[in-house]
Design a protein around this motif. Structure first.
Motif, short mmCIF file in Angstrom:
data_model
loop_
_atom_site.label_atom_id
_atom_site.label_comp_id
_atom_site.label_asym_id
_atom_site.label_seq_id
_atom_site.Cartn_x
_atom_site.Cartn_y
_atom_site.Cartn_z
N SER A 2 0.99 -1.27 -0.09
CA SER A 2 0.09 -0.08 0.01
C SER A 2 0.96 1.31 -0.06
CB SER A 2 -1.02 0.08 1.30
OG SER A 2 -1.82 -0.96 1.25
N LYS A 394 -12.46 0.82 -6.87
CA LYS A 394 -13.28 0.34 -5.60
C LYS A 394 -14.23 -0.55 -5.82
CE LYS A 394 -15.58 3.45 -2.43
NZ LYS A 394 -16.16 4.59 -1.98
N GLU A 421 -7.55 0.83 -5.05
CA GLU A 421 -7.73 1.56 -3.91
C GLU A 421 -8.74 1.37 -2.57
OE1 GLU A 421 -8.62 5.65 -5.66
OE2 GLU A 421 -6.97 5.61 -7.21
N ALA A 422 -9.75 0.50 -2.94
CA ALA A 422 -10.69 0.64 -1.66
C ALA A 422 -11.48 -0.84 -1.89
CB ALA A 422 -11.74 1.66 -1.55
N TRP A 424 -14.44 -2.64 0.06
CA TRP A 424 -15.36 -2.71 1.37
C TRP A 424 -16.05 -4.13 1.22
CZ3 TRP A 424 -17.45 2.78 1.61
CH2 TRP A 424 -16.31 3.73 1.76
N SER A 447 -5.85 2.11 0.01
CA SER A 447 -5.76 2.80 0.85
C SER A 447 -6.97 2.91 1.71
CB SER A 447 -5.95 4.15 0.61
OG SER A 447 -6.94 4.77 -0.24
N SER A 448 -8.01 1.96 1.45
CA SER A 448 -9.05 1.62 2.37
C SER A 448 -9.67 0.34 2.47
CB SER A 448 -9.98 2.57 2.00
OG SER A 448 -11.52 2.52 2.77
N GLN A 451 -15.49 -3.95 5.87
CA GLN A 451 -15.49 -3.49 7.24
C GLN A 451 -14.94 -4.68 7.70
OE1 GLN A 451 -16.41 -0.99 9.35
NE2 GLN A 451 -17.68 0.33 7.84
N LEU A 476 -2.93 3.76 4.83
CA LEU A 476 -4.25 2.80 4.64
C LEU A 476 -4.95 2.61 5.74
CD1 LEU A 476 -5.53 0.16 3.52
CD2 LEU A 476 -4.00 -1.28 4.55
N VAL A 477 -6.44 2.99 5.73
CA VAL A 477 -7.35 2.99 6.64
C VAL A 477 -8.11 1.56 6.98
CG1 VAL A 477 -9.50 4.26 7.63
CG2 VAL A 477 -7.68 5.51 6.39
N LEU A 479 -11.16 -0.18 8.27
CA LEU A 479 -12.62 -0.11 8.79
C LEU A 479 -12.96 -1.15 9.63
CD1 LEU A 479 -13.83 1.75 5.73
CD2 LEU A 479 -12.97 2.94 7.82
#
Length: 488
Positions: A2, A394, A421-422, A424, A447-448, A451, A476-477, A479
């Protein structure tokens, strides 16, 4: 791996520092007598430092959008920084005791504004005279957002005192009728030429009669968008059949309509030759195929529709489509057919897909954004969407993810997902720390990720990964956010 956290631009760091200093100073004000002293101190400091109008504008935006701050601090910021060269003001949310004070402040100090957004300040009854004063004083406004405020008298004042307005937001529950619309548009040819976007009414409700809204379409030659209003097609049909000049067409680029029938759709096609985005809810059978004759449409949004009709129209115009936003489908939705007919598709969002299928692995060569909730996706269909989208940035899948760590490992090692990039996946009970580490290793732009509360991922593992991310300066977040990350 990342990406690493970038160094913040000096401008952003400086703005944050100056903003914190201002908040700290204004928070010390406890009485009206304190205001003059603290304002003098801050103004002297800014003058010494050579603060520019752009800095004042950025500070104002930064603090007013921080709803968690004490409303007194935000109000005093507005009072201090709303000066001659400030052109834009968005008040943000305030409690009732501040409404009158804010309106009085704008009357006194906001004469040079060209953009005003009062969303978050409720103006009714006893405060309406102040609203009229604002409209009278701010004759150079090009953008005015006053949701849940407008009535016929407000529209009349706008028509009498403004000639350059381009965007007008009078959406929400309002008391607008044909009388106010006619008063605003009569005797002001400059305003009728200038207005291009009007947000009016409420989604899903005809709280303003469609015959009244038709006046906007008829008398605003450069109108491109009637946002928030769900019965634009109905208004167009009324205009098409009543007092429509020969050869009349609108410049509307966006149309939203509910329970569209064939007659209404033909009116839309006749009066909106440059339409780019259409949103149809519960269209009658046979309506969707009429879209094949549109020239410029690139975004289709549908609710409660027949999949076979969508496929029919995309067979004809799919090459134009960049965005699909779909919900409540009936029948079988074929992702392979979408890939074949929509080679330029960049984004697809789907909520409640009855049946999802795929056949050959035809690539989505330009697809970047995928969001599917209650999509009934099979494992093979999900794999196809992920691996068949080389530019995927995403992906959000709301259903339970049947993939396990081994499935993800095979895909990641083969396809790498260089643009991702993401990710979820809120319900992925078969994915664990192994997949998190592999995503970080293989996806250079990730970067994300979330959950993770729905993964086979323990709180201890979450703490470990956050420690690794922080110690390696990785951007990187994970969640859901930890208790110390919320609100940052």
């Amino acid at each position: 791996m990342s990406p690493k956290c970038p160094v913040l631009p000096l401008q952003e760091m400086t703005l944050s520092l100056v903003g914190r200093q201002l908040i700290h100073t204004l928070s010390k004000i406890t009485t009206d007598e304190d205001v003059a002293l603290h304002f003098a101190m801050v103004s002297s400091y800014y003058e010494t430092m050579g603060a520019t109008t752009d800095i004042f504008q950025d500070l104002l935006n930064l603090i007013l959008t921080s709803d968690y701050l004490d409303p007194a601090v935000r109000y005093y910021t507005m009072k201090l920084l709303l000066r001659e060269n400030i052109k834009s003001l968005a008040t943000g949310m305030f409690p009732l005791p501040y409404y009158k004070r804010i309106l009085e402040l704008i009357v006194e100090q906001g004469r040079h504004l060209t953009s005003l957004n009062l969303k978050g300040v409720w103006v009714k009854d006893e405060n309406l005279p102040l609203m009229y004063d604002i409209i009278r004083n701010l004759s150079n406004l090009t953008s005015l957002n006053i949701p849940y405020i407008a009535n016929d008298e407000v529209l009349k004042f706008i028509g009498e005192h403004n000639k350059v307005l381009k965007l007008l937001d009078v959406s929400g529950e309002t008391d607008i009728t044909e009388i106010g619309i006619d008063a605003m548009l009569t005797g002001n040819p400059q305003l009728t030429q200038s207005l291009t976007i009007i947000n009016i009414g409420m989604y899903g409700e005809e709280n303003i009669d469609h015959t009244d809204v038709a006046l906007f379409i008829r008398r605003l030659p450069n109108l491109t968008n009637l946002g928030c209003y769900s019965y634009v097609g109905k208004a167009l049909y009324h205009l098409y059949n009543n007092d429509c000049p020969p050869g009349f067409t609108s410049k509307l680029q966006y149309v939203h309509d509910i329970q569209t029938n064939m007659r209404t759709m033909k009116a839309i096609m006749a009066l909106c030759p440059v339409i780019e985005t259409i949103y149809l809810e519960e269209p009658d059978q046979g309506v969707l195929p009429l879209l094949k004759d549109t020239k410029y449409i690139n975004k289709i949004k549908l609710n409660k529709f027949q999949c076979h009709e969508l496929h029919q129209v995309l067979d004809k115009i799919g090459y134009k489509i960049i965005t699909l936003m779909l919900s409540g489908s009936r029948g079988s939705f074929n992702f392979t057919r979408i890939a074949e007919t929509c080679p330029n598709l960049e984004s697809i969002e789907f909520y409640q897909c009855q049946t999802a299928t795929h056949e050959e692995d035809v690539l989505f060569n330009k697809l970047e954004h995928v969001e599917i909730i209650q999509g009934n996706l099979s494992v093979s269909c999900l794999k196809y969407i992920m691996t068949g989208s080389p530019k995927l940035k995403k992906i959000i899948i709301g259903d339970e993810i049947q993939l396990d760590d081994n499935d993800m490992a095979r895909m990641l090692r083969r396809y790498k997902f260089p643009n991702l990039e993401a990710v979820w996946f809120p319900n992925a009970p078969r994915l664990s720390l192994d997949t998190v580490e592999l995503l970080m290793e293989c996806c250079p732009k990730l970067s994300s990720l979330g959950q993770l509360s729905g993964w086979r991922f323990s709180p201890d593992e979450m703490m470990l990964m956050r420690a690794i991310i922080a110690s390696t300066n990785t951007d990187l977040v994970l969640l859901p956010l930890g208790i110390f990350q919320q609100g940052t």
